[in-house]
Design an enzyme around this catalytic site. Structure first.
Site, PDB file in Angstrom:
ATOM      1  CB  SER A   1     -12.127   0.228   7.509  1.00  0.00           C
ATOM      2  OG  SER A   1     -11.023   0.168   6.458  1.00  0.00           O
TER       3      SER A   1
ATOM      4  CE  LYS B   1      -1.247   1.456  14.916  1.00  0.00           C
ATOM      5  NZ  LYS B   1      -1.545   1.988  13.704  1.00  0.00           N
TER       6      LYS B   1
ATOM      7  CB  VAL C   1      -5.859  -2.172   3.409  1.00  0.00           C
ATOM      8  CG1 VAL C   1      -6.177  -3.579   3.158  1.00  0.00           C
ATOM      9  CG2 VAL C   1      -4.539  -1.839   4.266  1.00  0.00           C
TER      10      VAL C   1
ATOM     11  CD  GLU D   1      -1.015   0.811   3.761  1.00  0.00           C
ATOM     12  OE1 GLU D   1      -2.163   1.778   3.384  1.00  0.00           O
ATOM     13  OE2 GLU D   1      -1.170  -0.037   4.715  1.00  0.00           O
TER      14      GLU D   1
ATOM     15  CE  LYS E   1      -7.787   6.775   5.091  1.00  0.00           C
ATOM     16  NZ  LYS E   1      -8.218   6.746   6.632  1.00  0.00           N
TER      17      LYS E   1
END
Ligand code: PSU
Ligand code: MN
Length: 300
Positions: free
Chosen positions: A137, A156, A103, A22, A82
């Site tokens: 996400s 995380k 990702v 990525e 992003k």
């Protein structure tokens, strides 16, 4: 629409191992300067040392790219926009100068280019407080819809990891623990949650990819951070809760949450989270190369 570098194209044509990478993690949104450049260098070196060709994904001059020149990599290190999978179309239509792929976008580009293995640091997931924010996400959806093995150190623990695992189960994504029964929590080796299955070898991972019932679905391989690089548990927990508190106070929402929290965690640990981040990303790149080598060796 997609431009694949000569090095990556010829490796794929010859059936040689390739590992997609990525670019968000190597940009200003993922790691502080100059550690981002070091991370990119170490991860690419780990892929090459493992016998595979690295293929960094990004949007450059409005074009989807797999495999970059040194100049393009330098631009990616400074990237500030992003690009998740849905943003790929916008970045191309509006001809963004540089877009750094998360990702979800990277897995999508890898699949398009015909690459079956992708290395990252940590994936995005279901955010804490999802009942209110609805924040899940797009990484999870991408894992379910592209035939790629994603190698990561879990996610995380500022995310809701139990819900993240439930979501992956519903989406039909096999989750494999690399020589470990625990779902890793990025900076620490265990989240306290089990992975559904443990694998011991890269050949097993390749076999899982070959045998899955939905040809479009990916596989998630979770690799705990090396023991020597793990963060102290208490320090880790304190930094995360401070970072989450700050995000709430500052009213951060949507795509801005992850970069904001990452930056806060690095501040809260006096930069201590950064070497850990580099070590786990490099380790994932090494394991991803092993998987790519095993995939290239198995019968088509
Ligand atoms: N987790 C990290 N470092 C990162 C990211 C996640 O530890 O740099 C990046 C990855 O690119 C991931 C993205 O795909 O954040 C997820 O963003 P969001 O939560 O907005 O989907
Ligand atoms: Mn989100």
């Amino acid at each position: 629409m997609i431009v694949v570098s000569e090095a990556v194209r010829s490796a794929l044509a010859d059936g040689r191992p390739v590992v997609a990478m990525e670019s968000t993690i190597y940009s200003t949104l993922g790691l502080p300067v100059p550690h981002n450049a070091e991370a990119l260098r170490r991860c690419k070196a780990a892929v090459e040392k493992g016998g595979a060709v690295p293929a960094v994904t990004a949007v450059v001059d409005g074009t989807w790219r797999v495999g970059l020149t040194a100049d393009e990599e330098a631009r990616v290190l400074l990237g500030t926009r992003k690009v998740a999978e849905r943003d790929l179309a916008v970045a191309a239509a509006q001809s963004w100068d540089i877009g750094v792929t998360t990702v979800s976008a990277s897995v999508a580009l890898a699949a398009r280019a015909g690459i079956s293995v992708f290395a990252t640091g940590g994936i995005g997931g279901v955010h804490r407080g999802v009942e209110v924010s609805g924040d899940v996400s797009a990484d999870l959806d991408a894992l379910a819809h592209h035939p790629v093995v994603t190698v990561c150190a879990g996610a995380k623990s500022f995310l809701d990891l139990a819900r993240t695992l439930e979501h992956l189960e519903t989406a039909g994504v096999p989750v494999l623990g690399w020589r470990s029964p625990d779902f890793p929590a990025f900076y620490v080796r265990s989240s306290g949650l089990p992975v559904p299955h443990v694998v011991e070898t890269a050949a097993e991972v390749a076999a899982v990819l070959r045998h899955r019932s939905r040809p479009q679905t990916g596989v998630l391989l979770t690799v705990p951070i090396p023991e020597a690089d793990e963060l102290d548990r208490e320090r880790h927990d304190a930094a995360l809760s401070a970072a989450l508190q700050a995000a709430a106070t500052d009213g951060i929402t949507g795509a801005a949450v992850t970069p904001y929290v990452l930056e806060r965690v690095s501040r809260e640990t006096d930069g201590g989270s950064v070497p850990a981040n580099l070590a786990l990303a490099e380790n994932n790149a090494r394991v991803a190369a092993e998987v790519a080598v095993a995939l290239a060796a198995q019968p088509a």
